[in-house]
Design an enzyme around this catalytic site. Structure first.
Site, PDB file in Angstrom:
ATOM      1  N   ASN A 409      -7.602  10.917   0.053  1.00 20.42           N
ATOM      2  CA  ASN A 409      -8.604  10.096   0.720  1.00 20.42           C
ATOM      3  C   ASN A 409      -8.814   8.792  -0.058  1.00 20.42           C
ATOM      4  O   ASN A 409      -9.323   8.809  -1.182  1.00 20.42           O
ATOM      5  CB  ASN A 409      -9.943  10.831   0.821  1.00 20.42           C
ATOM      6  CG  ASN A 409     -11.031   9.948   1.421  1.00 20.42           C
ATOM      7  OD1 ASN A 409     -11.064   9.734   2.628  1.00 20.42           O
ATOM      8  ND2 ASN A 409     -11.907   9.401   0.589  1.00 20.42           N
ATOM      9  N   GLU A 410      -8.376   7.694   0.520  1.00 18.27           N
ATOM     10  CA  GLU A 410      -8.680   6.314   0.105  1.00 18.27           C
ATOM     11  C   GLU A 410      -8.076   5.884  -1.229  1.00 18.27           C
ATOM     12  O   GLU A 410      -8.380   4.780  -1.707  1.00 18.27           O
ATOM     13  CB  GLU A 410     -10.205   6.070   0.099  1.00 18.27           C
ATOM     14  CG  GLU A 410     -10.826   6.225   1.469  1.00 18.27           C
ATOM     15  CD  GLU A 410     -12.264   5.786   1.592  1.00 18.27           C
ATOM     16  OE1 GLU A 410     -12.726   5.555   2.725  1.00 18.27           O
ATOM     17  OE2 GLU A 410     -12.934   5.675   0.540  1.00 18.27           O
TER      18      GLU A 410
END
Length: 799
Positions: A409-410
């Site tokens: 995630n990210e």
């Protein structure tokens, strides 16, 4: 046959010189809370008062005796949180440093005191940081140096409650000759034939090393068996014309029991059982004139994913029961959700989570557990990451609901945009996991499913990681800095995160802050708001559309929830109206892990916010929406159902008092799984600056509204409506609240929890034109009066 002794009872937690009763599975915080040693960290400002718990070492002890008669006894932990040393009968049997793995230790012949000694997660993380060197992250906590639920260390929606404990079941397994160490079913469908290829690994005792073993498998009445000498075997079964598993809204979810047994000439040694489903899943990332897509294709059917992001449902995940999983996921299904993304700062959820998703047709997007940080790739972390990934890919791959593995995630975005790259100066940061190790492991272990390197990710470094024209996109500029109307500024290929905040339900706030005079900036409200400038963003979001209330917490609370629902609906309606260019939206977020102001649709006590009801509307198979476009205002009909939609759209240009100024009736046909966009006729188009006119579109009970100006500028008349109560016959626990409108009533909301903590309403925001009626069914409210109901009703009129 293998015997199992569960070790759930008889545990104690060492607290100084005391031994406190301990619950296993559980954690230190819940045991201390049960013993009255700490206050409830979810209430008031207690979170800060219990911070010391996460910085101490703790031990769990139990007396264990057994007499199995088998050759081998293993001590098996399904989950230890996190850095632990295990002693049994006075000798060390092993150590751990990963919350997300299972552990197995040979304890044959041991009996006596079993002790699990946990080092503080902070101490372990700092020791690893000293070896690997420092790396950037988005929070001042060392979560990327320990394989533990990152959000234990706090997040912009969660408390800092750093846990320790035996968080999943523990048992003794007694076995002889051989056991099933790993079972990997590869399920595929080709034409009308389903195939199951089962790859087995076995572990043998010394005496069983030379024995011939027989493995048998059964599914859907089909059987296969193989006799083998080594440690690996493969069985293959075919099923003619299996019923296909479909996402909800596309078909049924038939599940087939798959049984595997292991035997020798003396009888059965071990057995394994799971439910599987026959279906195909692909991820179409084909380049086109708009960039490169990101479309899930299930059984050959291209799917617009109607998704929500999932975080751990409790900051103490051992408290989440199978019943709670079913409740929360049923709430998702009730909102017409068909995809749940398990976010990378949490956990690989319990088997019960995926079982419910299998049954409800909720597709699961599973992140590997990396979030918002640069992660070292050196030892001791690299070996832990590989072992963790192998464990969980094999554990979860039988579930047909699981449709996508995602690397992180990210973090790819963070490397490029969050000033990580210069400070790293060439040090590892996780890219080798996301673009190397993890795709290799998925290809080796579970080649039946697609893998994506991260979210957001554009498919390669040839494009910015968060390029809306390529792959997955996270839309956070709007919440952080802009009005929600700016969601319409682009058409990403797949919106994997976006959202808007609101406080929880009033009853949730009253429980969490029982003595507080509630105000947006009261101490408890600020403590239960973890986002940077969260209240500032809430207030600016309200002020763009309404007069910001002064010293009226009830209205502030209502308006923030209205803006949250409108904001998310604005994004989804716009993006759905551009299918198939945009192939999915995944709202941040479905749920909360404690009572907090956040982006969740369901608050930390499980109460739906108005957003939950709005998701049900905007994620329905059929949606009517009014959309500003370059060519002018259009009305769009989204038909995600499997059949053509024949309908009559009635467009009305209407004054604030309800008077009709123009009317257009159009007969339309919308093909299955498609979108129809048509211009609004000039005769019913309100002037773009008018404060007295708005547009209403109706079709088959669906309604869309277009107000040219913000609510604070619109010339509302004072709302006037009657309220009647009608008991529901045959069910004394329910009542229908009937509202008859004499004027325009915009975004009427019954906050049912004001009638009683257990009360629930069956609908959220509703706009009524003069002369219209709505019926709101309320359950769990007990005996109520019209005056009490009126006090719980709010609407968006600003006069």
């Amino acid at each position: 046959m293998k015997d199992v002794t569960q070790l759930d009872d008889g545990w104690s937690l060492r607290h100084g010189q005391e031994l406190l009763p301990a619950q296993v599975p559980g954690c230190v915080h819940t045991d201390l809370l049960a013993a009255g040693v700490i206050p409830d960290p979810f209430l008031d400002l207690n979170e800060t008062d219990v911070a010391w718990v996460g910085r101490r070492a703790w031990s769990y002890v139990a007396d264990v005796s057994h007499d199995s008669g088998h050759e081998r006894t293993d001590l098996v932990f399904d989950g230890l949180d996190t850095a632990a040393r295990i002693t049994f009968d006075g000798r060390e049997v092993g150590s751990t440093r990963n919350m997300h793995r299972t552990y197995r230790f040979d304890v044959t012949g041991a009996a006596g005191e079993l002790e699990v000694h946990f080092t503080s997660a902070y101490e372990e993380a700092e020791a690893v940081r000293a070896v690997t060197g420092d790396r950037p992250n988005v929070y001042p906590e060392p979560f990327q140096y320990i394989r533990k639920m990152a959000s234990s260390f706090g997040w912009d929606w969660g408390p800092t409650l750093v846990t320790a404990g035996i968080w999943r079941p523990v048992r003794l397994e007694h076995w002889s000759t051989a056991r099933l160490a790993s079972v990997r079913p590869l399920v595929t469908v080709d034409g009308g034939t389903g195939s199951v290829e089962i790859r087995l690994q076995v572990e043998r005792t010394a005496r069983g090393a030379a024995r011939s073993l027989l493995a048998r498998a059964t599914v859907a009445g089909e059987h296969a068996e193989v006799r083998f000498e080594g440690e690996e075997a493969v069985l293959r079964l075919t099923v003619d014309e299996p019923r296909l598993w479909w996402p909800r809204g596309y078909g049924d979810q038939p599940l087939y029991g798959l049984d595997v047994t292991l035997s020798d000439d003396d009888g059965q040694l071990d057995a394994w059982h799971r439910r599987i489903g026959f279906r195909t899943v692909e991820l179409d990332r084909t380049a086109d004139a708009r960039g490169s897509g990101f479309t899930l294709v299930v059984n050959g059917e291209r799917v617009f994913a109607r998704g929500v992001n999932w975080i751990p449902d409790d900051v103490f995940p051992s408290r989440v029961t199978p019943e709670r999983y079913r409740t929360r996921l049923s709430q998702a299904a009730d909102a017409n959700v068909d995809l749940v993304r398990i976010w990378g700062g949490g956990i690989y959820e319990d088997e019960a989570f995926y079982d419910v998703c299998d049954e409800l047709g909720l597709m699961v997007w599973q992140d590997f557990l990396f979030a918002c940080a640069a992660y070292p790739e050196e030892q001791p972390l690299r070996g832990e990451v590989e072992a963790e990934a192998r464990d969980n890919v094999v554990r979860l791959m039988p579930h047909p609901s699981l449709v996508l593995w995602n690397g992180n995630n990210e973090n790819l975005w963070g490397f490029r945009d969050w000033d990580w790259e210069p400070g790293l100066a060439g040090d590892s940061w996780g890219e080798g996991y996301y673009l190397g190790l993890l795709p290799r492991l998925v290809a080796e272990l579970d080649p039946t499913r697609p893998y994506a390197a991260g979210s957001p990710w554009s498919g390669s470094w040839d494009h910015h990681p968060n390029d809306p024209d390529h792959g997955t996109y996270h839309s956070w500029e709007v919440w952080n800095r802009q009005d929600y109307a700016e969601y319409r500024a682009n058409v990403p290929r797949f919106v994997a995160e976006f959202g808007w905040q609101a406080p929880p339900a009033m009853a949730t706030l009253r429980r969490a802050l029982p003595e507080e005079a509630l105000a947006p900036d009261s101490p408890g409200m600020l403590h239960h708001q973890k986002a940077e400038d969260g209240n500032g963003k809430l207030n600016r979001g309200v002020a763009r559309h309404f007069v910001l209330p002064d010293d009226d917490f009830d209205r502030w609370h209502y308006l923030t929830q209205v803006v949250q629902a409108r904001a998310v609906a604005t994004g989804i309606e716009h993006w759905r109206s551009h299918w198939p260019i945009c192939a999915g939206t995944v709202v941040w977020q479905l749920n909360d892990c404690w009572p907090v102001s956040s982006w969740a649709a369901i608050d930390g006590d499980g109460r739906p916010k108005p957003l939950h009801h709005e998701l049900r509307r905007v994620y329905a198979d059929r949606l009517l929406t009014l959309q500003p476009a370059e060519e002018g205002l259009v009305f769009a009909l989204v038909n995600q159902s499997a059949t053509e939609w024949h309908t009559t759209v009635v467009l009305r240009r209407t004054e604030a008092d309800g008077s009709a100024l123009g009317r257009s009736v159009q007969e339309v046909v919308v093909a299955a799984r498609s979108v129809l966009r048509l211009p609004v006729p000039a005769g019913v188009m309100p002037d773009e600056h008018t404060t007295k006119e708005f547009l209403v579109a109706d079709a088959d009970g669906l309604r869309a509204l277009h107000f040219p100006v913000p609510d604070r500028e619109f010339s509302y008349t004072r709302p006037d409506y009657d309220v009647f109560l009608e008991p529901v016959e045959g069910d004394g626990g329910k009542v229908d609240v009937v509202v008859n409108a004499h004027t325009l009533v915009r975004d009427l909301l019954l906050q049912a929890d004001r009638l009683g903590p257990e009360a629930r309403a069956d609908r959220g925001l509703t706009t009524l034109l003069p002369g219209e009626e709505t019926r709101i069914r309320v359950s769990g409210c007990g005996s109520v009066t019209p005056d009490a109901v009126r006090a719980a009703l709010f609407c968006a009129d600003t006069k």
